[in-house]
Enzyme design. Structure first.
Site, mmCIF file in Angstrom:
data_model
loop_
_atom_site.group_PDB
_atom_site.id
_atom_site.type_symbol
_atom_site.label_atom_id
_atom_site.label_comp_id
_atom_site.label_asym_id
_atom_site.label_seq_id
_atom_site.Cartn_x
_atom_site.Cartn_y
_atom_site.Cartn_z
ATOM 1 N N ASP A 268 -12.835 -8.444 56.030
ATOM 2 C CA ASP A 268 -14.099 -9.191 55.942
ATOM 3 C C ASP A 268 -15.281 -8.235 55.888
ATOM 4 O OD1 ASP A 268 -12.840 -11.607 56.144
ATOM 5 O OD2 ASP A 268 -12.989 -11.709 58.317
ATOM 6 N N LYS A 290 -16.705 -12.863 53.538
ATOM 7 C CA LYS A 290 -17.282 -14.205 53.578
ATOM 8 C C LYS A 290 -18.651 -14.039 54.194
ATOM 9 C CE LYS A 290 -13.748 -15.963 55.673
ATOM 10 N NZ LYS A 290 -13.105 -16.806 56.634
ATOM 11 N N MET A 405 -22.918 -16.246 65.463
ATOM 12 C CA MET A 405 -23.550 -16.733 64.231
ATOM 13 C C MET A 405 -24.821 -17.532 64.549
ATOM 14 S SD MET A 405 -20.150 -17.839 62.111
ATOM 15 C CE MET A 405 -19.105 -18.229 63.496
HETATM 16 N N1 SAH Z 1 -14.086 -12.819 65.448
HETATM 17 C C1 SAH Z 1 -15.393 -12.273 65.697
HETATM 18 C C2 SAH Z 1 -16.488 -13.269 65.442
HETATM 19 C C3 SAH Z 1 -16.577 -13.692 64.005
HETATM 20 S S1 SAH Z 1 -17.923 -14.787 63.714
HETATM 21 C C4 SAH Z 1 -15.443 -11.701 67.114
HETATM 22 O O1 SAH Z 1 -14.511 -11.907 67.876
HETATM 23 O O2 SAH Z 1 -16.427 -11.038 67.434
HETATM 24 C C5 SAH Z 1 -19.156 -13.687 63.163
HETATM 25 C C6 SAH Z 1 -20.206 -13.524 64.231
HETATM 26 O O3 SAH Z 1 -19.740 -12.671 65.254
HETATM 27 C C7 SAH Z 1 -21.465 -12.856 63.744
HETATM 28 O O4 SAH Z 1 -22.318 -13.759 63.087
HETATM 29 C C8 SAH Z 1 -22.050 -12.405 65.046
HETATM 30 O O5 SAH Z 1 -22.621 -13.462 65.741
HETATM 31 C C9 SAH Z 1 -20.820 -11.981 65.804
HETATM 32 N N2 SAH Z 1 -20.575 -10.537 65.678
HETATM 33 C C10 SAH Z 1 -19.538 -9.949 65.076
HETATM 34 N N3 SAH Z 1 -19.625 -8.608 65.212
HETATM 35 C C11 SAH Z 1 -20.737 -8.375 65.918
HETATM 36 C C12 SAH Z 1 -21.364 -7.202 66.414
HETATM 37 N N4 SAH Z 1 -20.850 -5.989 66.205
HETATM 38 N N5 SAH Z 1 -22.509 -7.330 67.128
HETATM 39 C C13 SAH Z 1 -23.034 -8.538 67.363
HETATM 40 N N6 SAH Z 1 -22.475 -9.668 66.930
HETATM 41 C C14 SAH Z 1 -21.354 -9.599 66.223
#
Ligand code: SAH
Length: 477
Positions: A268, A290, A405
């Site tokens: 992704d 995505k 998100m």
């Molecule tokens: N599976 C992922 C989440 C996916 S949804 C997890 O466990 O973290 C995508 C959202 O995750 C982003 O919009 C943001 O809100 C958050 N996110 C993912 N990586 C991030 C990061 N390094 N710092 C802050 N937020 C993050």
């Protein structure tokens, strides 16, 4: 051995070889003899190593350390001679090792060794040595040695520990199995390509199931694979792998191993380049980003790709940011693969919430003030704030809420939370790119955070954390 694949000329590697500071070779010492001058603990370590390699080890010393004495009791291969080493003692020795302080002693030893035609090592003196010992990673019969050519032995040891952690211990069983199956496979009189294919299947099986103890069924599968158009077709599966929040150091060992044995990696947008770089060099890398509001691959495209590659017998790693089972739409992929009869393995990852809390050095739970942690997404299918969230739970003053998100709908979320009864002064933090080198965060209250985030142009990926657990945290932006 008739089928030494490694001995075939390979233009790519032989033409491009840079200057080597030392040549790594692997000595067979079983049944040979070696001599050691010196009775220190350092000499004892070498004696132990040589005895473990099966060498008859003769130690010449007038003073002998307790460790050496203990070693002679423990192994029948270490023999102590309570006198100085002389020229005649070198006779028939495969190697000689000396532990000396003075230049004169070293010179005398080297001269004797040279006269007898025996190559020598002086402990801790790489410059005066004909050969050096590397740092060892032992999965016998698989042995890996590391040398820095004396530049930084401690660095070599650190690398050894690094490789040790990455290399499953179970590989020794596979290496042993290879040794015992080799004669059987040789006896089949296969041609070069067929033999190579069998060993390729072996390597695939070992790397995809390193902790399994190989047995006859693996040998049968290796031989059966010969008659399949795509080797190892039946054993393929898709690994849904948590790529963590960004910093490659936060990958699990399992994730690294999966990446190291993948044929195809689908990732992704959120997956950091440093994480993708951990994949095997030959692996095909496919971006299936995505992106929230930009053109992107559909979930259907991704699922078809996964099925296509899995059916072609390729080892697939599906990398998902953070933990694959948190807001990763993993459920749809698992179900589709299941329906297609493709086994799925899930390797968890560090979710971005954990990385954010770690960066902020804040506990998400507290005995009195934060009894509950809730993870929500503030992004509904239509891009708006979802309407069906449990607003009472979200207004709970004793909960820590983590919003995934949530950048775009932050103002709407804050308004609604306050309207539902959450104290507008409840501490709130937004953290952008937690664990990435360009991470930033902003500390405020839930009522003021949306404006502050907009002013600072905070972009996705970012997490919002809300709750009393965050109080008193100083802004560092
Ligand atoms: N599976 C992922 C989440 C996916 S949804 C997890 O466990 O973290 C995508 C959202 O995750 C982003 O919009 C943001 O809100 C958050 N996110 C993912 N990586 C991030 C990061 N390094 N710092 C802050 N937020 C993050």
């Amino acid at each position: 051995m008739s089928e030494d694949i490694a001995r075939r000329p390979d233009k790519l590697t032989s033409a491009g070889l840079d200057e080597l500071s030392v040549l790594p070779v692997f000595f067979k010492l079983a049944g040979k003899s070696v001599v050691i001058a010196g009775g220190s603990d350092a000499a004892a370590w070498k004696a132990e190593l040589l005895a473990a390699s099966g060498a008859q080890t003769y130690v010449f010393a007038t003073n002998v350390s307790d460790k050496l004495k203990e070693l002679t009791r423990r192994t029948g291969l270490v023999h102590i001679e309570h006198r100085q080493l002389q020229v005649r003692d070198f006779e028939g020795a495969a190697l000689a090792i000396g532990d000396f302080e003075t230049v004169e002693e070293i010179d005398a030893f080297r001269q004797m060794a040279r006269k007898a035609g025996v190559i020598c090592n002086i402990i801790d003196k790489p410059k005066q040595s004909d050969f050096q010992f590397g740092s060892l990673i032992e999965r016998s019969p698989l042995v890996i040695a590391i040398s820095t050519d004396g530049a930084a032995p401690v660095f070599g040891q650190a690398l050894r520990i690094w490789i040790e952690t990455l290399l499953p211990d179970g590989l020794r069983h596979w290496a042993k199995a290879a040794k015992s199956w080799r004669p059987k496979i040789t006896a089949l009189n296969l041609d070069f390509h067929a033999r190579r294919k069998v060993w390729e299947i072996f390597a695939r099986r070992a790397l995809s199931h390193p902790e399994k103890k190989p047995d006859e069924s693996d040998l049968e599968a290796m031989l059966a694979g010969l008659h399949q158009s795509n080797a190892d077709k039946n054993t393929t599966h898709v690994a849904l792998v948590g790529a963590g929040p960004g910093d490659p150091e936060l990958l699990t060992l399992k994730a690294v191993r999966a990446l190291q044995s993948a044929d195809v990696v689908l990732f992704d947008d959120l997956v950091a380049p440093g994480v993708i770089n951990m994949a095997r060099r030959e692996a095909q890398r496919i971006s299936v980003g995505k992106r929230g509001y930009k053109p992107s691959c559909t979930q259907e495209d991704i699922i078809s790709l996964l099925i296509e590659h899995a059916q072609a017998g390729r080892r697939i790693v599906r990398l998902k940011g953070g933990d694959p089972l948190i807001f990763g739409r993993a459920g749809e992929e698992i179900e589709a693969l299941h329906r297609a009869g493709i086994p799925v393995e899930i390797i968890p990852g560090v979710t971005s919430a954990s990385a954010a809390a770690a960066s902020l050095k804040r506990s998400l739970t507290e005995r009195e003030t934060a009894r509950r942690v809730q993870m929500i997404t503030a992004h509904a299918r239509n891009g708006q704030l979802p309407d069906d969230l449990d607003w009472r739970a979200l207004a709970d003053p004793k909960a820590t809420t983590i919003v995934y998100m949530g950048v775009r709908t932050l103002q709407a979320l804050a308004n609604r939370l306050c309207a539902e009864g959450l104290d507008p002064n409840t501490p709130a933090i937004i953290i952008e790119r937690a664990s990435w080198p360009n991470e930033r965060h902003l500390t405020s209250t839930i009522s003021k955070l949306p404006q502050a985030a907009e002013a600072a142009a905070i972009q996705a990926p970012a997490l919002v954390i809300i709750g009393q657990a965050l109080r008193d945290h100083k802004s560092e932006l």
